[in-house]
Structures are given as C-alpha cells and as structure tokens.
Motif scaffolding. Structure first.
Motif, mmCIF file in Angstrom:
data_model
loop_
_atom_site.group_PDB
_atom_site.id
_atom_site.type_symbol
_atom_site.label_atom_id
_atom_site.label_comp_id
_atom_site.label_asym_id
_atom_site.label_seq_id
_atom_site.Cartn_x
_atom_site.Cartn_y
_atom_site.Cartn_z
ATOM 1 N N PHE A 71 -39.560 46.564 14.633
ATOM 2 C CA PHE A 71 -40.551 47.358 15.474
ATOM 3 C C PHE A 71 -39.874 48.151 16.429
ATOM 4 O O PHE A 71 -40.667 49.022 16.865
ATOM 5 C CB PHE A 71 -41.200 46.176 15.815
ATOM 6 C CG PHE A 71 -42.243 45.612 14.839
ATOM 7 C CD1 PHE A 71 -43.544 46.048 14.409
ATOM 8 C CD2 PHE A 71 -41.779 44.425 14.270
ATOM 9 C CE1 PHE A 71 -44.235 45.605 13.456
ATOM 10 C CE2 PHE A 71 -42.727 43.779 13.383
ATOM 11 C CZ PHE A 71 -43.760 44.338 13.105
ATOM 12 N N ASP A 72 -38.691 48.158 16.573
ATOM 13 C CA ASP A 72 -37.965 48.697 17.716
ATOM 14 C C ASP A 72 -36.816 49.430 17.205
ATOM 15 O O ASP A 72 -35.939 50.007 18.084
ATOM 16 C CB ASP A 72 -37.628 47.902 18.968
ATOM 17 C CG ASP A 72 -36.377 46.878 18.560
ATOM 18 O OD1 ASP A 72 -36.567 46.742 17.044
ATOM 19 O OD2 ASP A 72 -35.977 46.316 19.150
ATOM 20 N N SER A 73 -36.749 49.682 15.985
ATOM 21 C CA SER A 73 -35.566 50.460 15.224
ATOM 22 C C SER A 73 -35.376 51.823 15.731
ATOM 23 O O SER A 73 -36.884 52.701 15.841
ATOM 24 C CB SER A 73 -35.124 50.272 14.007
ATOM 25 O OG SER A 73 -36.519 50.541 13.418
ATOM 26 N N CYS A 121 -44.100 58.642 19.240
ATOM 27 C CA CYS A 121 -43.121 58.008 18.177
ATOM 28 C C CYS A 121 -41.989 59.055 17.766
ATOM 29 O O CYS A 121 -40.797 58.846 17.955
ATOM 30 C CB CYS A 121 -43.697 57.434 17.072
ATOM 31 S SG CYS A 121 -42.553 56.522 16.003
ATOM 32 N N ARG A 122 -42.357 60.320 17.546
ATOM 33 C CA ARG A 122 -41.398 61.068 17.156
ATOM 34 C C ARG A 122 -40.728 61.920 18.010
ATOM 35 O O ARG A 122 -39.638 62.393 18.008
ATOM 36 C CB ARG A 122 -42.284 62.261 15.903
ATOM 37 C CG ARG A 122 -41.596 63.357 15.674
ATOM 38 C CD ARG A 122 -40.204 63.212 14.745
ATOM 39 N NE ARG A 122 -39.724 64.288 14.544
ATOM 40 C CZ ARG A 122 -38.445 64.623 15.047
ATOM 41 N NH1 ARG A 122 -38.038 64.237 16.198
ATOM 42 N NH2 ARG A 122 -37.691 65.891 14.926
ATOM 43 N N GLY A 128 -39.508 53.105 16.517
ATOM 44 C CA GLY A 128 -40.790 52.387 16.391
ATOM 45 C C GLY A 128 -41.412 53.141 14.955
ATOM 46 O O GLY A 128 -42.630 52.712 14.672
ATOM 47 N N ALA A 129 -40.657 54.245 14.371
ATOM 48 C CA ALA A 129 -41.189 54.506 13.341
ATOM 49 C C ALA A 129 -41.551 53.621 12.076
ATOM 50 O O ALA A 129 -42.802 53.772 11.625
ATOM 51 C CB ALA A 129 -40.588 55.937 12.642
ATOM 52 N N TYR A 130 -40.928 52.643 12.073
ATOM 53 C CA TYR A 130 -41.285 51.403 11.073
ATOM 54 C C TYR A 130 -42.631 51.058 11.130
ATOM 55 O O TYR A 130 -43.305 51.196 10.033
ATOM 56 C CB TYR A 130 -40.201 50.409 11.245
ATOM 57 C CG TYR A 130 -40.467 49.094 10.554
ATOM 58 C CD1 TYR A 130 -40.636 48.909 9.161
ATOM 59 C CD2 TYR A 130 -40.917 47.864 11.277
ATOM 60 C CE1 TYR A 130 -41.061 47.813 8.544
ATOM 61 C CE2 TYR A 130 -41.389 46.933 10.590
ATOM 62 C CZ TYR A 130 -41.470 46.616 9.236
ATOM 63 O OH TYR A 130 -42.032 45.648 8.509
ATOM 64 N N VAL A 200 -38.699 42.379 23.656
ATOM 65 C CA VAL A 200 -37.297 42.962 23.096
ATOM 66 C C VAL A 200 -37.427 44.563 23.134
ATOM 67 O O VAL A 200 -36.333 45.168 23.222
ATOM 68 C CB VAL A 200 -37.493 42.717 21.659
ATOM 69 C CG1 VAL A 200 -36.011 42.862 20.980
ATOM 70 C CG2 VAL A 200 -37.438 40.788 21.739
ATOM 71 N N ALA A 201 -38.489 45.293 22.892
ATOM 72 C CA ALA A 201 -38.447 46.467 22.748
ATOM 73 C C ALA A 201 -38.700 47.610 23.983
ATOM 74 O O ALA A 201 -38.612 48.834 24.031
ATOM 75 C CB ALA A 201 -39.688 46.879 21.782
ATOM 76 N N ASN A 202 -38.797 46.793 25.073
ATOM 77 C CA ASN A 202 -39.264 47.499 26.450
ATOM 78 C C ASN A 202 -38.224 48.458 26.806
ATOM 79 O O ASN A 202 -38.278 49.316 27.535
ATOM 80 C CB ASN A 202 -39.453 46.398 27.391
ATOM 81 C CG ASN A 202 -40.697 45.833 27.251
ATOM 82 O OD1 ASN A 202 -41.514 46.131 26.471
ATOM 83 N ND2 ASN A 202 -40.956 44.575 28.065
#
Length: 248
Positions: A71-73, A121-122, A128-130, A200-202
């Motif tokens: 989710f945060d890759s 996202c882009r 987060g593209a996943y 985790v993604a913050n």
C-alpha cells in the motif's frame, strides 16, 4: 534511491490524443446514423471500452510485476504508465461531460475526484500505485458489460436486437456489478484503511492524501451501490409487470 532519478517519460498527452481521436471517430463515423441525442453517450461508451478492459490487464500486470508491491510501495515505471493511461481517459470523458452534459454534476464530480486520486498518486507522492491500481481493476472489471448494456439500453426502444441484448445482459451485469462494488470493493478499502491507520505510510504518503483517497473511494462505492440497487428495483418491477400481463 532518489525519486527524481526514477522519473519516466510522460505519455499522458499521447494517451489523451488517442482517446480524443477515438471519440471523434465514434461520434462522426461509427455512430453517424444515430440521433444527435444518443451520439455523445455512445461515443463515451467507445472510449470507455478502449480504456476499461485494457486497463484491467495493464494494471494487473503492473501489480504482479512489482515484487515489492504494498500500500505504500514506490510506483514502478509501468505503474505510472497505467496511471497516465487512466488519467488521459478520465480527462477526455470529463471534457465530454463538460461539453454535452454540463449540468451532470454527479459524473463531473466523480471524474474530478477520480483524477485527483490518480494524479496525486502519479505526480505528487509517487507511492501507493498498488492500492490505486487494484481499485482501478475492481472499477473496470464490469466495464465491458456495462458499456454494451448502456449501448443496448440506448437503442432498446427502436431496435429489437438491442432490446434482446439489454434483457439478456441485465441480470448477469447487475449481479457482477453488485459483487464487485458491494463486496470486493468495500473489503479492499477496509484493508487500505487498516494499513494507513497504522501510520506506516505517513512518511511517503501524507495523512491528508490517503484520507482523501479513502474518502473518494467510499463515496464512489456508496453511489455505485445506490445506483445498482435502483437498477435491481427497476428490473424487478419490469419482470413483475411482464408476469402480470401473461397472467391476464
């Protein structure tokens, strides 16, 4: 690794031109014999067909080919390309609504919100593209059925074949749409919420960004569920009327 070093060519203008040309071909050639009232919607269906099913396969490959997907890759180059493909489509379809249906606030708002999610996202967070592409897959799984159903619905009153296609396709389309939007979509959104709430993604996806993403998706799913519920009610009413006529 520096994100700036991962910049890839931007194919958005090329994809937009492709959808624009396809729309013009549909409007002035493919549907030239249709009424002026139906041609815009039919042309929109054509570019939707060109986007929907291909996007499912492209997004699926973009996800599977990324061994670090999460989710945060960090977005891969191919994931960015798929995002640009979808951004181009929604920009073209937004233009379609602004020109022909400027009072359709619901769809215009939907497209603007969707573009916000894809573009942040882009071009903003690069991560987060996943999650976004999984949502894209879920959204476009029913694209082929929906567009054929829409085209058949537009001509069902004056073309017998269209009426037959509409009647035959409605139940399975409604069922598939209900499963995807009513169960699969909400479940994946739940997984997103749990992950992002962990914090985790913050450090790569700001809190306000993922909250915005979740909000947009929840609203879209809610509207979709309301839409398909109304269609089920209409279908039930139509079938009951037919049964009553046969009894009489």
């Amino acid at each position: 690794m520096d994100i700036l070093s991962l910049k890839t060519p931007n194919y958005l203008p090329l994809f937009f031109i492709m959808f624009f040309i396809l729309y013009l071909i549909a409007y002035f050639i493919l549907f030239r014999t249709w009424t002026w009232k139906l041609r815009p919607e039919a042309s929109s269906c054509i570019i939707s067909l060109a986007h929907g099913t291909p996007a499912v396969f492209l997004a699926s490959y973009a996800i599977v080919s990324d061994p670090t997907r999460n989710f945060d890759s960090l977005n891969t180059s191919f994931q960015n390309l798929v995002l640009e493909y979808s951004i181009a489509y929604f920009l073209m379809d937004l233009l379609h609504y602004l020109v022909f249906y400027p009072r359709d606030i619901l769809f215009i708002g939907h497209h603007l919100c969707t573009l916000f999610v894809f573009m942040t996202c882009r071009y903003m967070v690069y991560h987060g593209a996943y999650a976004i592409l999984v949502l894209l897959i879920l959204a476009e799984l029913t694209s082929l059925c929906q567009n054929v159903w829409t085209l058949a619905s537009a001509r069902k009153l004056d073309v017998k074949f269209a009426a037959k296609v509409y009647d035959l396709l409605s139940p399975p389309f409604y069922a598939l749409y209900s499963v995807v939007r009513g169960f699969m979509g909400p479940y994946f959104v739940y997984r997103m919420v749990v992950f992002y709430l962990s914090g985790v993604a913050n450090n790569v996806i700001p809190k306000w960004v993922w909250i915005s993403w979740i909000s947009v998706v929840v609203m879209a799913i809610s509207v979709s569920i309301l839409w398909i519920s109304n269609l089920w009610i209409e279908l039930y009413s139509e079938r009951m009327i037919k049964v009553e006529k046969k009894i009489r």
